[in-house]
Design a protein around this motif. Structure first.
Motif, short mmCIF file in Angstrom:
data_model
loop_
_atom_site.label_atom_id
_atom_site.label_comp_id
_atom_site.label_asym_id
_atom_site.label_seq_id
_atom_site.Cartn_x
_atom_site.Cartn_y
_atom_site.Cartn_z
N UNK A 197 3.16 8.86 9.47
CA UNK A 197 2.86 10.19 8.94
C UNK A 197 1.81 10.90 9.80
N UNK A 198 1.58 12.18 9.48
CA UNK A 198 0.63 13.00 10.22
C UNK A 198 -0.65 13.20 9.40
N UNK A 199 -1.78 13.49 10.07
CA UNK A 199 -3.05 13.61 9.34
C UNK A 199 -3.03 14.62 8.20
N UNK A 200 -2.27 15.73 8.35
CA UNK A 200 -2.29 16.76 7.30
C UNK A 200 -1.67 16.28 5.99
N UNK A 201 -0.99 15.13 6.03
CA UNK A 201 -0.36 14.60 4.82
C UNK A 201 -1.33 13.78 3.97
N UNK A 202 -2.59 13.69 4.41
CA UNK A 202 -3.56 12.85 3.72
C UNK A 202 -4.73 13.68 3.20
N UNK A 203 -5.41 13.14 2.20
CA UNK A 203 -6.62 13.78 1.66
C UNK A 203 -7.79 13.55 2.62
N UNK A 204 -8.92 14.21 2.32
CA UNK A 204 -10.09 14.04 3.18
C UNK A 204 -10.58 12.61 3.24
N UNK A 205 -10.63 11.95 2.08
CA UNK A 205 -11.07 10.56 2.07
C UNK A 205 -10.12 9.65 2.83
N UNK A 206 -8.81 9.90 2.70
CA UNK A 206 -7.83 9.10 3.43
C UNK A 206 -7.95 9.34 4.94
N UNK A 207 -8.23 10.57 5.32
CA UNK A 207 -8.41 10.85 6.74
C UNK A 207 -9.63 10.11 7.29
N UNK A 208 -10.68 10.03 6.50
CA UNK A 208 -11.84 9.29 6.99
C UNK A 208 -11.52 7.80 7.08
N UNK A 209 -10.66 7.30 6.20
CA UNK A 209 -10.22 5.91 6.32
C UNK A 209 -9.41 5.71 7.61
N UNK A 210 -8.60 6.71 7.96
CA UNK A 210 -7.86 6.65 9.23
C UNK A 210 -8.83 6.60 10.39
N UNK A 211 -9.87 7.43 10.34
CA UNK A 211 -10.88 7.44 11.41
C UNK A 211 -11.59 6.09 11.51
N UNK A 212 -11.86 5.47 10.37
CA UNK A 212 -12.51 4.16 10.38
C UNK A 212 -11.54 3.10 10.93
N UNK A 213 -10.26 3.21 10.58
CA UNK A 213 -9.27 2.29 11.15
C UNK A 213 -9.22 2.42 12.66
N UNK A 214 -9.22 3.65 13.16
CA UNK A 214 -9.21 3.86 14.61
C UNK A 214 -10.45 3.25 15.27
N UNK A 215 -11.60 3.41 14.62
CA UNK A 215 -12.85 2.90 15.21
C UNK A 215 -12.93 1.38 15.18
N UNK A 216 -12.24 0.75 14.23
CA UNK A 216 -12.37 -0.71 14.08
C UNK A 216 -11.17 -1.49 14.59
N UNK A 217 -10.11 -0.82 15.05
CA UNK A 217 -8.89 -1.51 15.43
C UNK A 217 -9.10 -2.45 16.62
N UNK A 218 -10.05 -2.13 17.49
CA UNK A 218 -10.29 -2.99 18.66
C UNK A 218 -11.41 -4.01 18.41
N UNK A 219 -11.73 -4.24 17.13
CA UNK A 219 -12.71 -5.24 16.72
C UNK A 219 -14.06 -5.03 17.41
N UNK A 220 -14.67 -3.84 17.26
CA UNK A 220 -15.97 -3.60 17.91
C UNK A 220 -17.07 -4.41 17.24
N UNK A 221 -18.14 -4.58 17.95
CA UNK A 221 -19.32 -5.24 17.38
C UNK A 221 -20.22 -4.25 16.66
N UNK A 222 -20.22 -3.01 17.14
CA UNK A 222 -21.12 -1.99 16.60
C UNK A 222 -20.31 -0.77 16.17
N UNK A 223 -20.62 -0.25 15.00
CA UNK A 223 -20.02 0.98 14.51
C UNK A 223 -21.12 2.02 14.36
N UNK A 224 -21.00 3.13 15.09
CA UNK A 224 -21.93 4.24 14.97
C UNK A 224 -21.28 5.31 14.10
N UNK A 225 -21.97 5.76 13.08
CA UNK A 225 -21.38 6.69 12.12
C UNK A 225 -22.27 7.93 12.00
#
Length: 266
Positions: free
Chosen positions: A153-181
């Motif tokens: 699906x595309x980002x516009x099909x999601x709510x704001x909270x779901x979009x932020x979950x997508x952003x968190x998934x993108x940030x954590x998919x490569x198993x980083x050690x540090x997350x800057x928010x």
């Protein structure tokens, strides 16, 4: 000491990120945006940067991300000065340090499907190709509470909270050690904000993430971060354990911040 023990000792004693007397001035500016800032981010711990708008919080986050070069002082990654032209070091840095931005509406490309958005770090860092990225993307989406079919699906099909979950998934998919928010919940409604805070806390505990967060919301800071640094006009006026800094502030500016938090009448 065996090599394994030496490595563990190094991880214990060496901060994963560090600012040492850092200052940054923009060309033509009469005063530095940040000045004489020293901060330590230890692996597995969490740090909040708080202060009024214009205090320098986001600038410090840009320095920690390697998106800006200090005009004085040193940014260190695993004890080594961060050299933006060192490709090998920067590849390790980009894999180990990822960011979640403030606005989930503008941080996701509306022309791309969610699967491609989440897979982008895997491809750009050479971790996976299109075929091998798919299961990692599905796992990342599931980890943040989204179904695997979200990838189609595309980002516009999601709510704001779901979009932020997508952003968190993108940030954590490569198993980083540090997350800057950078203000990760400020654009969300109150109920959604609580859910995203709970998700970040869960990821921090289960994945051993190190978290550095910019926030105006002191309740979010108290929930997520063990240490807090308070900035005023580009300098750190107070830092320490969050319970002490927010519960018994030593600096007048910190006391004003704490006193400005709205409270329900008793």
């Amino acid at each position: 000491m065996t090599p394994v023990l030496e490595t563990r000792a190094l991880e214990t004693t060496t901060p994963v990120l560090e600012l040492d007397d850092v200052a940054l001035s923009y060309r033509g500016s009469a005063a530095p945006v940040v000045r004489d800032v020293s901060l330590t981010v230890r692996a597995g711990h969490s740090l909040a940067l708080v202060g009024e708008s214009g205090a320098g919080k986001t600038t410090l986050l840009r320095l920690l991300l390697g998106l800006a070069r200090p005009t004085a002082g040193t940014v260190r990654f695993d004890g080594e000065p961060l050299a933006l032209r060192d490709r090998e070091q920067m590849r390790r840095f980009r894999r180990g340090v990822q960011c979640v931005f403030q606005d989930p509406y503008s941080s996701l490309d509306p022309r791309r499907r969610v699967g491609a958005i989440v897979a982008e770090p895997l491809r750009s860092l050479g971790i996976a190709d299109r075929r091998t990225a798919a299961p990692k993307v599905a796992e990342a989406l599931e980890r943040v509470g989204l179904p695997a079919d979200a990838a189609r699906r595309y980002p516009h099909e999601f709510s704001g909270g779901q979009r932020q979950r997508i952003a968190i998934a993108r940030a954590t998919v490569c198993e980083p050690r540090v997350l800057l928010a950078d203000e990760p919940v400020s654009a969300l409604d109150v109920t959604t904000r609580v859910k995203i805070v709970d998700l970040l806390a869960e990821l921090k505990q289960e994945r051993g993430l190190t978290l550095v967060m910019v926030s105006h919301d002191l309740s979010v800071v108290a929930s997520l971060c063990e240490r807090t640094a308070v900035l005023e006009r580009g300098g750190v006026v107070e830092q320490g354990d969050t319970a002490r800094v927010l519960g018994d502030p030593a600096h007048p500016y910190t006391r004003r911040l704490v006193d400005s938090v709205p409270r329900l009448p008793g």
